[in-house]
Scaffold this motif. Structure first.
Motif, PDB file in Angstrom:
ATOM      1  N   GLN A 261      -1.535 -17.172 -10.731  1.00 26.81           N
ATOM      2  CA  GLN A 261      -3.272 -16.431  -9.803  1.00 26.81           C
ATOM      3  C   GLN A 261      -1.804 -15.711  -8.816  1.00 26.81           C
ATOM      4  O   GLN A 261      -1.393 -15.866  -7.717  1.00 26.81           O
ATOM      5  CB  GLN A 261      -4.121 -16.601  -9.781  1.00 26.81           C
ATOM      6  N   VAL A 262      -2.663 -14.492  -8.232  1.00 21.16           N
ATOM      7  CA  VAL A 262      -1.963 -13.525  -7.096  1.00 21.16           C
ATOM      8  C   VAL A 262      -2.696 -12.952  -7.092  1.00 21.16           C
ATOM      9  O   VAL A 262      -3.906 -11.939  -7.670  1.00 21.16           O
ATOM     10  CB  VAL A 262      -0.323 -12.622  -7.699  1.00 21.16           C
ATOM     11  N   GLN A 263      -3.582 -13.023  -5.489  1.00 20.34           N
ATOM     12  CA  GLN A 263      -4.793 -12.549  -5.222  1.00 20.34           C
ATOM     13  C   GLN A 263      -3.605 -10.907  -3.942  1.00 20.34           C
ATOM     14  O   GLN A 263      -2.895 -11.265  -3.052  1.00 20.34           O
ATOM     15  CB  GLN A 263      -4.711 -12.874  -4.234  1.00 20.34           C
ATOM     16  N   LEU A 264      -4.125 -10.034  -3.852  1.00 20.64           N
ATOM     17  CA  LEU A 264      -3.476  -9.199  -3.125  1.00 20.64           C
ATOM     18  C   LEU A 264      -4.452  -8.231  -2.400  1.00 20.64           C
ATOM     19  O   LEU A 264      -6.315  -7.802  -3.190  1.00 20.64           O
ATOM     20  CB  LEU A 264      -2.636  -8.147  -3.904  1.00 20.64           C
ATOM     21  N   VAL A 265      -3.980  -8.372  -1.175  1.00 19.99           N
ATOM     22  CA  VAL A 265      -5.171  -7.436  -0.233  1.00 19.99           C
ATOM     23  C   VAL A 265      -4.310  -6.379   0.977  1.00 19.99           C
ATOM     24  O   VAL A 265      -3.283  -6.573   1.656  1.00 19.99           O
ATOM     25  CB  VAL A 265      -5.037  -8.285   0.951  1.00 19.99           C
ATOM     26  N   GLU A 266      -4.440  -5.214   0.983  1.00 18.66           N
ATOM     27  CA  GLU A 266      -4.666  -3.627   1.406  1.00 18.66           C
ATOM     28  C   GLU A 266      -5.201  -3.872   2.767  1.00 18.66           C
ATOM     29  O   GLU A 266      -6.215  -4.009   3.257  1.00 18.66           O
ATOM     30  CB  GLU A 266      -4.342  -2.603   0.535  1.00 18.66           C
ATOM     31  N   SER A 267      -4.171  -2.783   3.618  1.00 17.27           N
ATOM     32  CA  SER A 267      -4.733  -2.727   5.005  1.00 17.27           C
ATOM     33  C   SER A 267      -3.764  -1.519   4.748  1.00 17.27           C
ATOM     34  O   SER A 267      -2.558  -1.309   4.506  1.00 17.27           O
ATOM     35  CB  SER A 267      -4.585  -4.100   5.669  1.00 17.27           C
ATOM     36  N   GLY A 268      -4.133  -1.264   6.823  1.00 14.00           N
ATOM     37  CA  GLY A 268      -3.653   0.135   6.932  1.00 14.00           C
ATOM     38  C   GLY A 268      -4.006   1.507   7.417  1.00 14.00           C
ATOM     39  O   GLY A 268      -3.544   1.853   7.733  1.00 14.00           O
ATOM     40  N   GLY A 269      -5.040   1.382   6.109  1.00 15.93           N
ATOM     41  CA  GLY A 269      -5.162   2.214   6.160  1.00 15.93           C
ATOM     42  C   GLY A 269      -5.910   3.322   6.612  1.00 15.93           C
ATOM     43  O   GLY A 269      -6.543   2.690   7.803  1.00 15.93           O
ATOM     44  N   GLY A 270      -6.216   4.958   6.800  1.00 14.62           N
ATOM     45  CA  GLY A 270      -6.879   5.554   7.691  1.00 14.62           C
ATOM     46  C   GLY A 270      -6.940   7.018   7.897  1.00 14.62           C
ATOM     47  O   GLY A 270      -6.763   7.225   6.451  1.00 14.62           O
ATOM     48  N   LEU A 271      -7.616   7.419   8.880  1.00  9.27           N
ATOM     49  CA  LEU A 271      -7.704   9.186   8.650  1.00  9.27           C
ATOM     50  C   LEU A 271      -6.687   9.640  10.215  1.00  9.27           C
ATOM     51  O   LEU A 271      -6.631   9.520  10.933  1.00  9.27           O
ATOM     52  CB  LEU A 271      -8.795   9.260   9.773  1.00  9.27           C
ATOM     53  N   VAL A 272      -5.711  11.270   9.455  1.00  9.39           N
ATOM     54  CA  VAL A 272      -4.452  10.978  10.228  1.00  9.39           C
ATOM     55  C   VAL A 272      -4.201  12.785  10.397  1.00  9.39           C
ATOM     56  O   VAL A 272      -5.179  12.855   9.696  1.00  9.39           O
ATOM     57  CB  VAL A 272      -3.617  10.424   9.986  1.00  9.39           C
ATOM     58  N   GLN A 273      -3.395  12.824  10.831  1.00 16.01           N
ATOM     59  CA  GLN A 273      -3.762  14.436  10.724  1.00 16.01           C
ATOM     60  C   GLN A 273      -2.462  14.587   9.947  1.00 16.01           C
ATOM     61  O   GLN A 273      -1.242  13.889   9.374  1.00 16.01           O
ATOM     62  CB  GLN A 273      -3.323  15.219  11.968  1.00 16.01           C
ATOM     63  N   ALA A 274      -2.072  15.461   9.382  1.00 14.92           N
ATOM     64  CA  ALA A 274      -0.820  16.328   8.461  1.00 14.92           C
ATOM     65  C   ALA A 274       0.099  16.192   9.479  1.00 14.92           C
ATOM     66  O   ALA A 274       0.382  16.446  10.630  1.00 14.92           O
ATOM     67  CB  ALA A 274      -0.909  17.518   7.731  1.00 14.92           C
ATOM     68  N   GLY A 275       1.843  15.235   8.889  1.00 15.87           N
ATOM     69  CA  GLY A 275       2.487  15.455   9.517  1.00 15.87           C
ATOM     70  C   GLY A 275       3.019  13.978  10.515  1.00 15.87           C
ATOM     71  O   GLY A 275       3.647  13.751  10.842  1.00 15.87           O
TER      72      GLY A 275
ATOM     73  N   CYS B   8       0.378  -5.113   2.511  1.00 19.80           N
ATOM     74  CA  CYS B   8       0.129  -5.663   1.007  1.00 19.80           C
ATOM     75  C   CYS B   8       0.301  -6.856   1.625  1.00 19.80           C
ATOM     76  O   CYS B   8       1.356  -7.774   0.871  1.00 19.80           O
ATOM     77  CB  CYS B   8      -0.321  -4.970  -0.273  1.00 19.80           C
ATOM     78  N   ALA B   9      -0.969  -8.091   1.609  1.00 22.24           N
ATOM     79  CA  ALA B   9      -0.748  -9.300   1.520  1.00 22.24           C
ATOM     80  C   ALA B   9      -0.807  -9.989   0.992  1.00 22.24           C
ATOM     81  O   ALA B   9      -2.270  -9.682  -0.477  1.00 22.24           O
ATOM     82  CB  ALA B   9      -1.625  -9.554   2.445  1.00 22.24           C
ATOM     83  N   ALA B  10      -0.372 -10.599   0.164  1.00 26.01           N
ATOM     84  CA  ALA B  10      -0.297 -11.565  -1.395  1.00 26.01           C
ATOM     85  C   ALA B  10      -0.444 -13.127  -1.432  1.00 26.01           C
ATOM     86  O   ALA B  10       0.157 -13.457  -0.631  1.00 26.01           O
ATOM     87  CB  ALA B  10       0.926 -11.363  -2.143  1.00 26.01           C
ATOM     88  N   SER B  11      -1.071 -13.833  -2.006  1.00 24.50           N
ATOM     89  CA  SER B  11      -1.174 -15.236  -2.098  1.00 24.50           C
ATOM     90  C   SER B  11      -0.078 -16.162  -2.916  1.00 24.50           C
ATOM     91  O   SER B  11       0.440 -14.512  -3.717  1.00 24.50           O
ATOM     92  CB  SER B  11      -2.789 -15.513  -2.396  1.00 24.50           C
TER      93      SER B  11
END
Length: 123
Positions: free
Chosen positions: A1-15, A22-25
């Motif tokens: 079994q592998v569990q995956l957790v994404e992070s780091g998303g957000g709102l940015v401007q073009a450019g 993605c942290a995995a167990s």
């Protein structure tokens, strides 16, 4: 079994740039091929990039080639997606995926998926 957790998303401007993680167990992280996909409302999941277990093979979608870089740190059980020169059309929920076979990851039929992180690029 592998569990995956994404992070780091957000709102940015073009450019702007953004780095997703993605942290995995699991103890056998280095044996898995990993990938990034993205999805917008009303559309299917789109392949972005994938990387083999040892990191020596990387595959990119044409739409991100030259702007995005996939990497992994097996000592930290973490995969990254460095996104540069972001465009409004990069706006999507980004998912990480894992499977023992790289081609399975690229095909979008991975055994393991994270829950996603939202990336929004304003014009």
């Amino acid at each position: 079994q592998v569990q995956l957790v994404e992070s780091g998303g957000g709102l940015v401007q073009a450019g702007d740039s953004l780095r997703l993680s993605c942290a995995a167990s699991g103890r056998t992280f280095s044996s898995y091929a990993l990938g990034w996909f993205r999805q917008t409302p009303g559309k299917g999941r789109e392949f972005v990039a994938a990387i083999r277990g040892t990191g020596e093979t990387r595959v990119y979608a044409d739409s991100v080639k030259g702007r995005f870089t996939i990497s992994r740190d097996n000592a930290k059980n973490t995969m990254y997606l460095q996104m540069n020169s972001l465009k409004p059309e990069d706006t999507a929920v980004y998912y990480c995926a894992a499977d023992s076979v790289l081609l399975t990851v690229v095909a979008g039929t991975s055994a393991y998926w994270g829950r996603g992180t939202q990336v929004t690029v304003s014009s």
